[in-house]
Motif scaffolding. Structure first.
Motif, PDB file in Angstrom:
ATOM      1  N   ALA A 295       7.134  15.556 -13.189  1.00 41.81           N
ATOM      2  CA  ALA A 295       6.229  16.698 -13.050  1.00 41.81           C
ATOM      3  C   ALA A 295       4.940  16.447 -13.823  1.00 41.81           C
ATOM      4  O   ALA A 295       4.964  15.977 -14.961  1.00 41.81           O
ATOM      5  CB  ALA A 295       6.905  17.972 -13.573  1.00 41.81           C
ATOM      6  N   SER A 296       3.816  16.759 -13.200  1.00 47.82           N
ATOM      7  CA  SER A 296       2.520  16.673 -13.875  1.00 47.82           C
ATOM      8  C   SER A 296       1.493  17.397 -13.029  1.00 47.82           C
ATOM      9  O   SER A 296       0.994  16.849 -12.049  1.00 47.82           O
ATOM     10  CB  SER A 296       2.093  15.219 -14.090  1.00 47.82           C
ATOM     11  OG  SER A 296       0.825  15.173 -14.709  1.00 47.82           O
ATOM     12  N   VAL A 297       1.192  18.641 -13.388  1.00 52.33           N
ATOM     13  CA  VAL A 297       0.264  19.459 -12.610  1.00 52.33           C
ATOM     14  C   VAL A 297      -1.161  18.937 -12.707  1.00 52.33           C
ATOM     15  O   VAL A 297      -1.888  18.869 -11.723  1.00 52.33           O
ATOM     16  CB  VAL A 297       0.336  20.928 -13.080  1.00 52.33           C
ATOM     17  CG1 VAL A 297      -0.795  21.742 -12.469  1.00 52.33           C
ATOM     18  CG2 VAL A 297       1.673  21.526 -12.709  1.00 52.33           C
ATOM     19  N   CYS A 304      -2.310  20.293 -19.142  1.00 50.08           N
ATOM     20  CA  CYS A 304      -1.159  21.169 -18.973  1.00 50.08           C
ATOM     21  C   CYS A 304      -0.014  20.577 -19.790  1.00 50.08           C
ATOM     22  O   CYS A 304      -0.174  19.550 -20.443  1.00 50.08           O
ATOM     23  CB  CYS A 304      -0.765  21.289 -17.498  1.00 50.08           C
ATOM     24  SG  CYS A 304       0.006  19.783 -16.834  1.00 50.08           S
ATOM     25  N   THR A 306       3.263  20.404 -18.288  1.00 51.86           N
ATOM     26  CA  THR A 306       4.385  20.310 -17.358  1.00 51.86           C
ATOM     27  C   THR A 306       5.077  18.952 -17.399  1.00 51.86           C
ATOM     28  O   THR A 306       6.180  18.818 -16.868  1.00 51.86           O
ATOM     29  CB  THR A 306       3.918  20.593 -15.923  1.00 51.86           C
ATOM     30  OG1 THR A 306       2.810  19.740 -15.613  1.00 51.86           O
ATOM     31  CG2 THR A 306       3.487  22.035 -15.779  1.00 51.86           C
ATOM     32  N   CYS A 307       4.458  17.939 -17.993  1.00 54.46           N
ATOM     33  CA  CYS A 307       5.097  16.627 -18.088  1.00 54.46           C
ATOM     34  C   CYS A 307       5.919  16.487 -19.369  1.00 54.46           C
ATOM     35  O   CYS A 307       6.380  15.389 -19.695  1.00 54.46           O
ATOM     36  CB  CYS A 307       4.055  15.510 -18.014  1.00 54.46           C
ATOM     37  SG  CYS A 307       2.958  15.431 -19.456  1.00 54.46           S
ATOM     38  N   PHE A 357      10.702  19.843 -17.219  1.00 47.02           N
ATOM     39  CA  PHE A 357      10.378  20.489 -15.947  1.00 47.02           C
ATOM     40  C   PHE A 357      10.806  19.576 -14.807  1.00 47.02           C
ATOM     41  O   PHE A 357      10.464  18.393 -14.796  1.00 47.02           O
ATOM     42  CB  PHE A 357       8.882  20.788 -15.823  1.00 47.02           C
ATOM     43  CG  PHE A 357       8.402  21.839 -16.774  1.00 47.02           C
ATOM     44  CD1 PHE A 357       8.617  23.182 -16.517  1.00 47.02           C
ATOM     45  CD2 PHE A 357       7.766  21.487 -17.943  1.00 47.02           C
ATOM     46  CE1 PHE A 357       8.184  24.147 -17.401  1.00 47.02           C
ATOM     47  CE2 PHE A 357       7.332  22.447 -18.832  1.00 47.02           C
ATOM     48  CZ  PHE A 357       7.552  23.783 -18.558  1.00 47.02           C
ATOM     49  N   GLY A 375       1.286  23.043  -8.564  1.00 45.08           N
ATOM     50  CA  GLY A 375       0.984  23.974  -9.634  1.00 45.08           C
ATOM     51  C   GLY A 375      -0.482  24.353  -9.655  1.00 45.08           C
ATOM     52  O   GLY A 375      -1.351  23.572  -9.278  1.00 45.08           O
ATOM     53  N   ILE A 487       0.832  28.966 -15.209  1.00 42.80           N
ATOM     54  CA  ILE A 487       0.939  27.963 -14.162  1.00 42.80           C
ATOM     55  C   ILE A 487       1.882  28.501 -13.098  1.00 42.80           C
ATOM     56  O   ILE A 487       3.004  28.899 -13.409  1.00 42.80           O
ATOM     57  CB  ILE A 487       1.485  26.632 -14.705  1.00 42.80           C
ATOM     58  CG1 ILE A 487       0.505  26.018 -15.713  1.00 42.80           C
ATOM     59  CG2 ILE A 487       1.749  25.648 -13.570  1.00 42.80           C
ATOM     60  CD1 ILE A 487      -0.769  25.504 -15.103  1.00 42.80           C
ATOM     61  N   ILE A 491       9.167  25.407  -8.402  1.00 45.34           N
ATOM     62  CA  ILE A 491       9.998  24.843  -9.452  1.00 45.34           C
ATOM     63  C   ILE A 491      11.431  24.784  -8.948  1.00 45.34           C
ATOM     64  O   ILE A 491      11.927  25.733  -8.328  1.00 45.34           O
ATOM     65  CB  ILE A 491       9.941  25.695 -10.741  1.00 45.34           C
ATOM     66  CG1 ILE A 491       8.497  25.776 -11.252  1.00 45.34           C
ATOM     67  CG2 ILE A 491      10.858  25.137 -11.817  1.00 45.34           C
ATOM     68  CD1 ILE A 491       7.917  24.473 -11.711  1.00 45.34           C
TER      69      ILE A 491
END
Length: 577
Positions: A295-297, A304, A306-307, A357, A375, A487, A491
């Motif tokens: 995950a990486s928005v 962010c 998310t990672c 995530f 995202g 965000i 998911i």
């Protein structure tokens, strides 16, 4: 005064090389827009172009502006070359390598133009303006017109990609996108049409010897010898730039060789997957290199969290977080040293971890042409509602009876949310998260959430009356409402992907809902929501409360009877009107 150094320190921590490059890019893009608009005046006349360039030059050659502009150009170009060296993986998205290539090509394309105009003026006093340049492009050297056209397209596309990456996660982007797209198409189109129309006019006028005597003098375009000197300088700078790029590519090769000789490390993903990579790669880059979903928005920009990964085992041997990584982790309230950003962590020894995530994936039987919703960062209002006393309710009823009552409760809540423009999002036991603002501005979203809270109270009253013969005491509830940047996106895993919101604002709303028990009220609304909705300061009792995970207390408004909120919101709306 004591807080000023702290704010400055926080600003430095929050600033990354990407943000410096962004600021410099915005300055350069402003210059490009100004220049293009000036070109567009050619659709009127060459005289209009000359009149416009007077004001263009008046602003951009004002000494402080000139210093800022050239500093931004040098820094932006330098950071672009550094990005070529620093970037290890180019498989984020096709458009990102494209942006890098376009950006690196701009100095090559613009060098001759800048040297001919700016250095010619500085060294020899040349006064090349639109008539002289258009005469060169359309009469003397038409091949240069194609070079200039390519430069215009490359600079514009490069700038638009950068603006897109900057704005795409802003709350207003979805509404502004059609207008931005229209501008992105119209401005360069009008500029090139203006050059074409101006060039035709100059080409026609240049047949007149008097025009050439007036507009193509030595003072304006220089001598053959002077132009040869400028061409040699331009050629030398181009060769120097090629040499710089060659050095960067050589440095990348040397780095890759050193990494191979330095050995590899094992990265274990906690799900049985292990990859070996050279030392120096970030965890996210390693995932990309080995096609491991991660995950990486924001695409690895540390914009962010998310990672995020949680380290398994000893985390003391890991490199210390950079200022940017520490800033992001602090913003999301993470004090656990075992939690790191995969895009920033570059381990030097074997590492085991698991992702916090789940990466966005498609269902196993879904069509490959249907992408998951990526995202997006935007302002939303979160409303958490929870049913009180459900445990005691379940103790004295058959399980199916309890499920029936809870479903009726959630149905009443969902109806109130939908009636007021919200979206029921997550159902957790006898509680629910609702989101407001997915298709409304922040002020409207805050008002919708408050009216939904009143609607929930009204619907629960009706439900209590309907079930009065079966309930020993009425159903009670607690509501927490808070708004902020979150965000949103898909998911989950395979067939269990859901659209939801993640962020501090959601967590705060849940904790405000918990506080309704200790404060003996039906709803707790953050001051952020009350102020944005336009409620008067004295409309509801205010107090400060401690929020778990936050260092400072938070101002909230206590709502003893949620039914009053409709009248308060409508009353303030009429006053504002």
């Amino acid at each position: 005064m004591a807080t000023a150094p702290a704010h400055m320190t926080e600003l430095v921590r929050a600033t990354s090389a990407r943000q410096v490059r962004l600021v410099c890019g915005i300055i350069l893009f402003a210059y490009v827009v100004s220049h293009f608009l000036n070109h567009a005046l050619g659709n009127i006349s060459v005289d209009a172009m000359e009149a416009g360039v007077y004001y263009h030059v008046l602003f951009w050659q004002f000494l402080p502006v000139t210093i800022v502009f050239y500093a931004a150009a040098l820094i932006h170009a330098g950071l672009g070359v550094f990005a070529l060296y620093q970037r290890r993986e180019f498989r984020w998205k096709t458009v990102e390598p494209l942006q890098l290539v376009l950006g690196l090509s701009i100095p090559l394309l613009v060098m001759a133009h800048v040297i001919g105009i700016r250095l010619g003026l500085t060294l020899y006093g040349h006064e090349k303006l639109y008539p002289q340049e258009l005469y060169l492009f359309f009469v003397l050297a038409p091949a240069r017109l194609w070079q200039m056209t390519i430069l215009l397209v490359v600079a514009w596309v490069h700038g638009c990609i950068g603006i897109y990456f900057w704005l795409r996660m802003k709350t207003f982007f979805a509404r502004a996108a059609p207008y931005l797209l229209a501008a992105a198409v119209l401005i360069p189109t009008l500029a090139m049409l203006g050059i074409y129309q101006g060039g035709r006019s100059v080409a026609a006028d240049s047949d007149d010897a008097d025009w050439r005597k007036t507009n193509y003098t030595r003072q304006q375009v220089g001598t053959v010898a002077e132009n040869k000197v400028l061409d040699r300088i331009s050629g030398g700078l181009v060769m120097g730039y090629f040499g710089l790029l060659g050095v960067v590519l050589l440095a990348r090769g040397v780095r890759a060789l050193r990494e191979r000789r330095g050995g590899t490390i094992a990265l274990s993903y906690g799900n049985g997957k292990t990859v070996r990579v050279p030392k120096g790669l970030s965890v996210l880059e390693a995932s990309l290199r080995h096609n491991v979903p991660h995950a990486s928005v924001c695409g690895g920009r540390a914009r962010c969290s998310t990672c995020r990964i949680r380290i398994i085992g000893d985390h003391a041997v890991l490199p210390e977080p950079s200022q940017r990584e520490a800033f992001v982790l602090t913003r999301v309230g993470t004090a656990d040293p075992s939690i790191r950003l995969a895009c920033q962590l570059r381990p030097t020894s074997d590492l085991s971890f698991f992702q916090l995530f789940t990466p966005q994936t498609l269902s196993a039987n879904a069509s490959g042409s249907t992408p998951a919703r990526i995202g997006q960062e935007r302002y939303l209002v979160s409303l958490f509602v929870d049913m009180r006393g459900s445990t005691q309710l379940a103790e004295k009823r058959l399980p199916f009876d309890t499920v029936f009552i809870v479903n009726r409760f959630l149905g009443a809540v969902s109806q109130a949310v939908i009636e007021n423009g919200g979206q029921p999002n997550q159902f957790v036991g006898d509680g629910m998260l609702a989101l407001f603002g997915l298709s409304a501005d922040p002020q409207t979203a805050c008002r919708q959430a408050l009216k939904a809270a009143a609607g929930i109270a009204t619907h629960i009253d009706e439900l209590n009356e309907l079930l009065s013969h079966d309930l020993r005491q009425p159903i009670r509830f607690g509501i927490g409402i808070h708004g902020g940047e979150v965000i949103i996106g898909d998911i989950g895993y395979r067939d269990h992907i859901v659209f939801t919101a993640l962020g501090d604002a959601v967590n705060v709303a849940a904790r405000l809902q918990d506080m309704t028990k200790s404060l003996a009220c039906e709803a707790v609304v953050s001051e952020e929501v009350g102020r944005t909705a336009g409620l008067a300061d004295d409309a509801l009792p205010q107090q400060e409360v401690a929020i778990r995970g936050r260092d400072e207390p938070m101002a909230v408004r206590v709502v003893a009877d949620a039914r009053e909120l409709t009248a308060l919101v409508d009353g303030n709306a009429r006053v504002a009107a």
